[in-house]
Design an enzyme around this catalytic site. Structure first.
Site, PDB file in Angstrom:
ATOM      1  N   SER A 134      35.334  38.592  32.156  1.00 41.06           N
ATOM      2  CA  SER A 134      35.228  39.869  31.466  1.00 41.06           C
ATOM      3  C   SER A 134      33.951  40.538  31.963  1.00 41.06           C
ATOM      4  O   SER A 134      33.770  40.729  33.162  1.00 41.06           O
ATOM      5  CB  SER A 134      35.227  39.649  29.944  1.00 41.06           C
ATOM      6  OG  SER A 134      35.037  40.853  29.249  1.00 41.06           O
ATOM      7  N   TYR A 148      36.778  51.662  31.713  1.00 37.44           N
ATOM      8  CA  TYR A 148      36.454  50.278  32.049  1.00 37.44           C
ATOM      9  C   TYR A 148      36.205  49.479  30.773  1.00 37.44           C
ATOM     10  O   TYR A 148      36.716  48.368  30.605  1.00 37.44           O
ATOM     11  CB  TYR A 148      35.228  50.229  32.959  1.00 37.44           C
ATOM     12  CG  TYR A 148      34.778  48.833  33.317  1.00 37.44           C
ATOM     13  CD1 TYR A 148      35.510  48.058  34.213  1.00 37.44           C
ATOM     14  CD2 TYR A 148      33.625  48.280  32.761  1.00 37.44           C
ATOM     15  CE1 TYR A 148      35.097  46.769  34.542  1.00 37.44           C
ATOM     16  CE2 TYR A 148      33.210  47.006  33.080  1.00 37.44           C
ATOM     17  CZ  TYR A 148      33.957  46.255  33.979  1.00 37.44           C
ATOM     18  OH  TYR A 148      33.555  44.976  34.297  1.00 37.44           O
ATOM     19  N   LYS A 152      38.064  46.169  29.232  1.00 39.10           N
ATOM     20  CA  LYS A 152      37.360  44.912  28.995  1.00 39.10           C
ATOM     21  C   LYS A 152      37.302  44.545  27.508  1.00 39.10           C
ATOM     22  O   LYS A 152      37.439  43.375  27.147  1.00 39.10           O
ATOM     23  CB  LYS A 152      35.943  44.979  29.592  1.00 39.10           C
ATOM     24  CG  LYS A 152      35.928  44.937  31.116  1.00 39.10           C
ATOM     25  CD  LYS A 152      36.552  43.649  31.641  1.00 39.10           C
ATOM     26  CE  LYS A 152      36.550  43.552  33.144  1.00 39.10           C
ATOM     27  NZ  LYS A 152      37.142  42.278  33.631  1.00 39.10           N
TER      28      LYS A 152
END
Length: 282
Positions: A134, A148, A152
């Site tokens: 991660s 993003y 994540k």
């Protein structure tokens, strides 16, 4: 004892470093990448201990095929390093719908489908271990990385839930959360088209730093992190989350303390929202 690993994104970054270390110590590796030919040099030194396979996280058929071929070749996979992914940068207005969609489809949807395809094999063999790469960006956020972070943070919630679903099958997970690291991640970021109205904002300042390389923070050592990933893979027990790098640790610790302080101010409000004992809301 010789172990068998499956590594995604094996052609670069952490994936390549881990693959190199595995080959050097005599383990077997199913190395998955969008460009498996980039692994020719490693395959030549590994002989029959390594198989290179094409996999694109946006293509479910390629995910299923690569996993099946890996298990057909080696019979058993002890540890999986799920590392494939990339970053997109820009204020949300600066990103095209295609950029947004591809970021989520690769990092989040692709990870979900990859894990879903993998689990029946691990259940059948009686267990296994999955290290999901991660980011500190799975628990904190920066301006300009909204999509993003969406991918994540989504990965983290997904893994936390699935780990509970499959623990009884002997399958365990660890979320690896690196901070800024000297890999090819920063050079591979997909940039949105700059909008002048954002000039002077935190997003533009971070964009300038990304493009100039002007980060004044301790950078993580990718080789050391790769070694720690292997140590976790070999450990008797494994934590659900591991921060890597001082920046990641400090940022995550500070954010968790801030969230704890905030939630503690809301207890009375939260409890007022429960039903009363006679079935009516208070």
């Amino acid at each position: 004892m010789t172990m068998t690993y499956l590594v995604t994104g094996a052609n670069s970054g952490f994936g390549r470093l881990v693959t190199q270390k595995l080959i050097a110590r005599g383990d077997r590796v199913a190395a998955l990448a969008r460009r498996p030919e980039a692994l020719d040099d490693l395959a030549n030194s590994a002989g029959d201990r390594m198989i290179r396979l094409h996999m694109d996280l946006t293509d479910k058929a390629s995910i299923d095929a690569a996993i099946k071929k890996a298990f057909d070749r080696f019979g058993r996979i002890d540890v999986v390093l799920s590392n494939a992914g990339y970053g997109t940068f820009g204020a949300i207005e600066e990103l095209t719908p295609d950029q947004i969609r591809r970021q989520i489809e690769t990092n989040l949807t692709g990870t979900v489908l990859f894990t879903r395809s993998l689990l029946p094999h691990l259940r059948s063999q009686g267990g296994g271990r999955i290290l999901q790469v991660s980011s500190e960006g799975g628990r904190i956020s920066y301006p300009g990385f909204s999509t993003y972070h969406a991918s994540k943070w989504g990965q983290e919630g997904f893994v936390e839930a699935v780990a509970q679903e499959v623990a009884s099958f002997g399958i365990d997970f660890c979320l690896i959360e690196p901070g800024p690291t000297e890999t090819n991640f920063l050079t591979g970021i997909d940039m949105g088209e700059r909008i002048e109205d954002y000039d002077g904002t935190p997003t533009a300042q971070l964009r300038d730093a990304l493009q100039s390389g002007g980060f004044d923070v301790p950078m993580g050592d990718a080789a050391k992190m790769a070694a720690e990933m292997l140590a976790l893979a070999d450990a008797e027990t494994i934590p659900l989350r591991v921060a890597m790098g001082s920046v990641a640790f400090d940022n995550i610790e500070r954010e968790l303390k801030s969230r704890l302080a905030l939630i503690q101010t809301q207890k009375d409000l939260a409890y007022r929202c429960d039903q009363t004992s006679n079935g009516h809301r208070s």
